[in-house]
Each structure stands twice: as structure tokens, then as C-alpha cells.
Motif scaffolding. Structure first.
Motif, short mmCIF file in Angstrom:
data_model
loop_
_atom_site.label_atom_id
_atom_site.label_comp_id
_atom_site.label_asym_id
_atom_site.label_seq_id
_atom_site.Cartn_x
_atom_site.Cartn_y
_atom_site.Cartn_z
N UNK A 583 -38.96 -21.40 19.95
CA UNK A 583 -39.64 -20.51 20.70
C UNK A 583 -38.73 -19.23 21.14
N UNK A 584 -37.36 -19.14 20.81
CA UNK A 584 -36.80 -18.15 21.08
C UNK A 584 -36.04 -18.03 22.69
N UNK A 585 -36.22 -19.30 23.04
CA UNK A 585 -35.63 -19.27 24.64
C UNK A 585 -34.19 -19.35 24.43
N UNK A 586 -33.73 -18.81 25.81
CA UNK A 586 -32.30 -18.83 25.72
C UNK A 586 -31.95 -19.98 26.98
N UNK A 587 -31.13 -20.88 26.78
CA UNK A 587 -30.69 -21.92 27.51
C UNK A 587 -29.25 -21.88 27.87
N UNK A 588 -29.03 -22.28 29.12
CA UNK A 588 -27.66 -22.28 29.81
C UNK A 588 -27.55 -23.99 30.29
N UNK A 589 -26.73 -24.55 29.57
CA UNK A 589 -26.50 -26.10 29.96
C UNK A 589 -25.23 -26.22 30.66
N UNK A 590 -25.58 -26.62 32.00
CA UNK A 590 -24.10 -27.06 32.94
C UNK A 590 -23.91 -28.43 32.81
N UNK A 591 -22.48 -28.41 32.41
CA UNK A 591 -21.87 -30.10 32.22
C UNK A 591 -20.88 -30.23 33.35
N UNK A 592 -20.62 -31.48 33.54
CA UNK A 592 -19.61 -31.55 34.85
C UNK A 592 -18.14 -31.21 34.31
N UNK A 593 -17.33 -30.85 35.23
CA UNK A 593 -15.93 -30.58 35.12
C UNK A 593 -15.51 -29.44 35.65
#
Length: 772
Positions: A583-593
């Protein structure tokens, strides 16, 4: 100590010949002087079998001793020439076959007169500056140790030779990663080797009183004249490079430099056809040849009697070095000589000066550190070689850190109250943030503990449970299925009140029945290990730490929970990449740390994310503008291209006070919307680009344990129980660390440190290639 024949039972003549012949085909280069390729022997296997008996005869003869090292070398040369037909591969196979069966062990105890360990070290007069008077120094050589301490030696050098022994430092090909040895013409690394060589020269110049004329206030002359020093080097260029920089420090106003002499005793090990090879590759090749794992292969390669194909063994080097330095001393009475050499020769010298037998001292110095012992002061007198120092030449920072570490480590060992086979009970708890693999570790502690006859108990909810006396006995019934459970099956907690000494005192009352014959095992991260150190140092609790944190931010080990967290994060990230690609989406994935980007880096690298925002970055705002937005400007609109960025929680930036993905998504979406290529044009219907944030958060703590985490947990737990039963002084007050290839090590709790961020991997992520 385990007998070699039990740990090397995989070694065969066929395996040795296959391995040796493979290595013998390596090609030399300009800087690599490999042995000549041996002539093809009609039946090399049969020749090696026959030579095995000759090696046994050699060992039997050696038990009576040798007059000197030359006699030992002559007997070994005869063995090679007469019984191995001068074929180094036949000798390699026969010699190491006897090594694997344990038949070479007597060589470690044979008497070689010139190599026999000294019965004592010469006494050293160390005087503080406040006590150093002209009268005390009169007629003596004064050497400055720094830190306002001075050594006083007899002024008269008649019948005495002083030797300053130095290693070259950091070279272009490092012995930490490669087999270097005497056949590789190695040179100093310009960026790190030259400063190290300069520091060695400065240390020696200060020591002999050149720098700043430290003793001027006492009106004392410099008793040693650096212009009269003799200088000896090996054939390797890096030792001559070290010489020039040391001499520049010793005689800074002299234009003429002394001509050094070549001294065979200063040569490094002879690794034969293995010279220049990466150590990891060497071990992997050996493992393949013998059909074993790398750890088993290393047991052969690290043995002091192991003879390299076309080369020699460390024991042979040891004999050559010690005998050779005796020769240098005898040939130069009344003089001062500077010896420029290598880490392996200095290591041999340290083993010789150590009061323990060869095999014990070898074990102590088997992992010789590159930054240690750059200058060793020796004296040769009355036919004996003695050592005055094995800790001179470190930088001030290194010396202070080393002395502090030694002091604290002595204190750690002094607090170990348990004796071998004395422990009766084991109490385990999980503290801090939860992590996968805790169940597997706890179950293995119970299983192995019971096998060793220990009563095992668990504490619910960590240090909080200690304060509340939530200590419960554990049976086989309680640990059924525990290995596969996510998180900690006995609970965990963050209990900040445990920093209060009154709370610690309350916990100690509940631990009182376990103080005399028990060990407490604490599983957790850096904060939990600090708590473990506190009860060990303040209350004498016999404690052991196991690393458990998805942050994987403890240096020297892989922490439990890390691999499971990465595996679970990867499932979500791959799903998001598929959606982004479609879909051409832009994802920001937040992980712990928060404060530790190791988990984020591993997730981003594995997923080939387009960017990674971590707390360690010196300028997150610039990274957002230049890397994240710059990458999107180049890649938006590329067909089937995913756009995914990994963000460590609470990474600070100017777009939101909470940092992380907060405010970041809106800023990126608003910026992209202003780009000309994203403006709507007549008769065009653009793809709507969604910019989304996904916070994985605590889902990663509760990840199902991966086989890798369970395996690590079982290794750590088993070694914890075994070592505390058999050798508690080696593990109590320590964290048990898991390293590559299943190696288990111990790190004193006082030495547990934060893991440095892997900037090399970060840089590799940001190469010129676009992500998948």
C-alpha cells in the motif's frame, strides 16, 4: 583437571593429515613466508603411524631431562629428520596424535636446566618519594615507577644485566583475531599502534629518569645512561618500529639512532601454514576436518603442546624464549638491554616468572590481554633470570583501573565463604523487567541442583519476595512445562525500595537460614545485578547473577530474553513490511530499550529497515531530517517498496517531549505533504500514503522463548550449579556470561558493565544499497 585424552578423543591421524594437507596448500604472499610445500609421501598415513612410536620414545627419553634447551631442540630435530623423513605433515600428525592421547603431558614437567623456573624472585625495594633521600639513593640505581614510588637497585652492574622487555603493541594484523607469528612480516597500525608505541617509550623514559628529570630536587644524577643501552629486535618490522619510537623517547636530542641486533629469542610463535589465518576460520576448518563442533576443536588448538602444521608448539616457543633470554643476559654482563618483542614471547616470560608450575601459569595467562604488561624489567645475575615487574608501561588510566580491579577482585574472593562440595541449598529469584528464557533457566537450576543433591527454592517476585519472605521449596511437579513458558513463571518486579538499607536488613532476616550453606541465584538485568552485588558485599550472601534482559545491554554476554524479543518483533515487522510494500504506507515501529538501542538495532538490522532512531545517536533531530526524510524522498514511489523505520522508546527529539514515535509520525507526514512530487496534479490520482506508528512495547517481554534462549538458559543454569558445587571461588560474587559458540565465562559483579553500542553494525545498515 580434565585429562586431554577425554576432551580430545576426536583426534585421529586421518583427521590430522586431512587438516594439515588442506592448510599446506595455502599460498604465500609478499608479507607471508609460509613453509615450502612438502614433497608427496607415498603413504603418509603409514609413515605417521610409524612415527607415533618414535614420539613415544622421545617422550620417554625426555623424562630424564636435558642439560639445556639446545639438547632438547636437538632431540626434537632428530625425531623430525630421522623418524618423520623430514615431512612436517607426518610430524604434525604423529605428534598431535600423542598429544590427544595424553602421552605428551610429561613434557610439561621435564627438567631443562636453563628453563627451570626460578625458586624465588629477587626482592624489590620500593620507596615512596617522601622517604627517598640522597643518602638512601647513594650507590643505587633509581627507577621511577610513577605514582610517587621509586625502585632502588644496586648501582654496581658487574655480573648483572638489566633487561627491559617490551611488546610491539597494536599491529595491522592483530593477534587477537589472526594467527600472526614469526612468518608474517607485520607492521604497526598507524592509528593505534604508533600511539601505543609512544606510550611504551614514555613509560620507559619516565622509569629511567629521562622525563622531566624527576629526581632533580634531590640533586641526583640519572644513574642509567640511555645512550649506552643495547637494543635487540625480532625479524618482524613492528619490533623495529617500536624501537625507533622508544629510542626517540629515551634520547630525544640525538639524531643518530642505535643499530639494533636481531635476537632469535624474541621471535614470536611459528604457526607454519596457519600463519595469517583468522582464528575463527582456523577453528572452523579444524572442526570440519575432525567432524566436531568448534568448541571441541579449540580445545586442541589451545593446548600448549599442540604443534602447528609446519610450525611449533607454544611449549617449544617457551623453551626458546627462556633459554634465549638467559643467553642475552650471559653475553652482556654489566649492561642494560632493551628487548623489543611480541605478546607470545612476553607471555612465555610471564609464565616463567610465575611461581606456579607451567600448566597452571599457562592457564592463568592463556588469554593474554593486548593492553597489559608492555614493559617487563628483568635482571640476570648469578646465572638466574628474575623479574622486577610485569605491570609497568600501562597508561595512567589503564594502571589505575587495573590496580582498582585487582583490589576489588581480591575482596570478592575473600568474601567467598563456600568451600567445594559444601553448598546444600540453592535459592533463585527473577528481578526487574520480565524476559523469555527465565523458565528454562529456573527448571535447569532445579533439575541440576537436585542431581547434585541440593535443596532448591524459588522466591516469588524477586527482591520484593525476599523482603516479604516469599521463599518456597520447589519439586519436579512445580517445574513441569516451565521451560516453554513466556516471561517468568515465578514472577518478577521492579522493587526500588530494595535500595533502602532497612529493606535489605529485613530481607536478610528471611535469608538468615540460608547464609551458611546456600547460594542465591539472581536472574535479571543491570539493576538486578547491582542488587545482587549489594547483598554479596554488604551482607556476605553467597550470590551468583545470571543475565536476563531483552535490552541485551550487559557487556560480555548475551542476555536471556533478547533472542526471543527479536524473534517476536520480527514477526510484526515483517507483517508491516508486507503491508507497506502493498500500500506504500510508512511505518514507524517502536520497541523497548530506553537508553539502550541494542534491541532496536537487532530488530532493524534483521528486518533491513530503512532507518533506526536510538538514544545513543548524538543528534536524533539531524538523523530525522537527513536520514529518515532523506531516504523517503529517494524511495517514495518505488514500486513494491516497503518503508519501515525502527525507533527505540523515549529517544529524544524536538517533536514531542516524550520522544520515541510520539510526534515523529505527524512531523514526517506533514513534511512529506509539502514535497512537490506529492502535490496533486491534473488528471492524476495519487496513491494515498498512510504514515503510522506501531508500538510493540511490553509484548516483547512476554515473547515465547525461542530454542536459542532456552538453550542459553540451560547452559547458564547448568554451569552455575556445577561450578558452585565444584569450585565456588570461581563463581560466587560473579555473573555467569554466555558467549559465542556456547562458551561460559564468569564476570565479577563489580566488573559488570554496560555493553557498547555496535556502531559498526549501525554504519553497515546505512550503506549505499536501498533496503528490501
Amino acid at each position: 583437571m580434565e585429562h586431554p585424552s577425554r576432551r580430545l578423543d576426536f583426534v585421529t591421524i586421518d583427521g590430522l593429515l586431512a587438516y594439515g594437507e588442506c592448510l599446506a596448500r595455502r599460498q604465500p604472499s609478499d608479507d607471508l613466508l609460509l613453509p615450502a610445500l612438502p614433497a608427496t609421501t607415498a603413504d603418509r598415513r603409514r609413515a605417521a603411524e610409524a612415527a607415533v612410536e618414535a614420539v613415544r620414545t622421545f617422550v620417554h627419553r625426555a623424562k630424564t631431562g636435558f642439560e639445556d634447551a639446545a639438547a632438547y631442540r636437538a632431540a626434537r630435530t632428530t625425531l623430525f629428520a630421522d623418524h618423520c623423513a623430514g615431512d612436517p605433515l607426518v610430524f604434525f600428525a604423529a605428534w598431535n596424535t600423542c598429544l590427544a592421547s595424553g602421552e605428551l603431558q610429561p613434557l610439561l614437567h621435564i627438567p631443562i636446566k636453563t628453563v627451570s623456573k626460578p625458586t624465588h624472585r629477587r626482592p624489590v625495594a620500593i620507596v615512596p618519594r617522601a622517604d627517598l633521600t640522597p643518602q638512601l639513593a647513594e650507590g643505587r640505581i633509581v627507577l621511577d615507577l610513577g605514582d610517587d614510588r621509586f625502585w632502588l637497585l644496586p648501582r654496581d652492574l658487574t655480573g648483572r644485566t638489566l633487561l627491559f622487555t617490551m611488546r610491539h603493541g597494536v599491529s595491522r594484523v592483530e593477534s587477537k583475531t589472526h594467527r600472526v607469528g614469526r612468518r608474517l612480516m607485520n607492521r604497526l597500525d598507524p592509528e593505534r599502534g604508533f600511539p601505543r608505541a609512544d606510550s611504551v617509550g614514555a613509560a620507559l623514559a619516565r622509569m629511567v629518569g629521562v622525563v622531566a628529570q624527576q629526581l632533580d630536587f634531590l640533586h641526583l644524577s640519572n644513574y642509567l645512561n640511555p645512550r649506552a643501552f643495547l637494543h635487540f629486535i625480532s625479524r618482524s618490522p613492528n619490533t623495529e618500529q617500536l624501537l625507533h619510537r622508544v629510542v626517540a623517547a629515551l634520547v630525544p636530542d640525538s639524531e643518530s639512532r642505535p643499530k639494533p641486533a636481531l635476537e632469535p629469542a624474541l621471535e614470536s610463535s611459528d604457526f607454519g601454514w596457519v600463519t595469517g589465518m583468522e582464528k575463527t576460520l582456523e577453528a572452523e576448518e579444524a572442526a570440519r576436518a575432525f567432524g566436531v563442533d568448534v568448541k571441541s576443536a579449540k580445545a586442541l588448538l589451545k593446548d600448549p603442546l599442540y604443534c602447528y602444521p609446519g610450525g611449533n608448539s607454544f611449549f617449544d616457543l617457551y623453551v626458546d624464549v627462556i633459554d634465549g633470554l638467559h643467553g642475552v643476559g650471559r653475553a652482556n654482563p654489566g649492561k642494560v638491554a632493551c628487548l623489543y618483542t611480541h605478546s607470545s614471547t612476553l607471555r612465555a616470560l610471564m609464565i616463567y616468572l610465575d611461581a606456579r608450575p607451567f600448566h597452571e601459569a599457562f592457564t592463568e595467562f592463556s588469554d593474554y590481554k593486548e593492553s597489559q604488561d608492555n614493559v617487563v624489567l628483568l635482571t640476570f645475575e648469578q646465572g638466574r633470570l628474575s623479574g622486577y615487574s610485569t605491570a609497568v608501561g600501562l597508561s595512567e588510566r589503564e594502571r589505575i583501573a587495573r590496580e582498582a580491579w585487582q583490589t576489588v577482585e581480591r575482596e570478592r574472593r575473600d568474601r567467598v565463604a563456600l568451600k567445594p562440595r559444601q553448598v546444600k541449598r540453592l535459592v533463585a529469584l527473577v528481578s526487574g523487567g520480565d524476559f523469555a528464557g527465565a523458565g528454562a533457566a529456573l527448571k535447569e537450576l532445579r533439575v541440576t541442583g537436585n542431581r547434585f543433591g541440593l535443596d532448591v527454592r524459588f522466591v516469588r517476585h524477586g527482591f520484593l519476595g525476599l523482603a516479604n519472605n516469599w521463599i518456597e521449596p520447589v519439586t519436579e511437579h512445580h517445574t513441569r512445562g516451565m521451560s516453554s513458558l513466556a516471561s517468568s513463571p515465578i514472577g518478577s518486579s521492579r522493587f526500588e525500595d530494595f535500595k533502602d538499607e532497612r529493606v535489605q536488613q529485613a530481607a536478610m532476616k528471611h535469608l538468615a537460614p540460608y547464609l551458611n550453606d546456600s547460594v542465591v541465584v539472581v536472574l535479571g538485568g543491570d539493576g538486578s545485578l547491582r542488587g545482587a552485588r549489594a547483598i554479596y558485599e554488604n551482607f556476605g550472601v553467597q550470590v551468583i547473577g545470571l543475565p536476563g534482559t531483552i535490552d541485551n545491554n550487559i557487556d560480555g554476554t548475551t542476555s536471556l530474553g533478547f533472542h526471543s524479543a527479536v524473534a517476536l518483533a520480527n514477526q510484526s515487522i515483517e507483517s508491516l513490511k508486507a503491508t507497506s510494500s502493498a500500500m506504500g504506507s510508512i511505518f514507524f515501529v517502536e520497541v523497548m530499550g530506553a537508553g539502550s538501542g541494542h534491541l532496536a538495532l537487532a530488530c532493524a538490522y534483521q528486518a533491513r529497515a530503512e532507518g533506526l532512531l536510538v538514544n545513543e545517536h548524538p543528534d536524533p533531530d539531524a538523523y530525522i531530517d537527513e536520514i529518515i526524510l532523506g531516504t523517503l524522498k529517494r524511495t517514495l514511489g518505488v514500486p513494491n517498496k516497503s518503508h519501515l523505520f525502527v525507533v527505540a522508546e523515549r529517544t529524544p527529539h524536538r517533536h514531542h517531549r516524550e520522544g520515541g514515535v510520539h510526534g515523529l509520525v505527524d512531523h514526517v507526514a506533514e513534511t512529506i505533504a509539502q514535497w512537490p512530487q506529492r502535490q496533486v496534479k491534473a488528471d492524476q490520482y495519487p496513491l494515498t500514503l498512510a504514515t503510522k506508528a506501531t508500538i510493540l512495547g511490553h509484548t516483547l517481554r512476554g515473547a515465547p522463548p525461542t530454542p536459542e534462549d532456552k538453550t542459553i538458559a540451560q547452559h547458564l543454569a547448568y554451569e552455575t550449579v556445577r561450578r558452585v558445587v565444584e569450585a565456588p571461588e570461581t563463581i560466587v560474587g560473579c555473573m555467569v556470561a554466555y558467549r559465542d559458540q556456547g562458551t561460559i565465562a564468569t564476570i565479577p559483579l563489580h566488573a559488570v558493565a554496560a555493553k557498547p553500542f555496535n556502531w559498526a553494525l549501525f554504519a553497515r545498515m546505512h550503506g549505499s544499497e536501498a533496503g528490501d
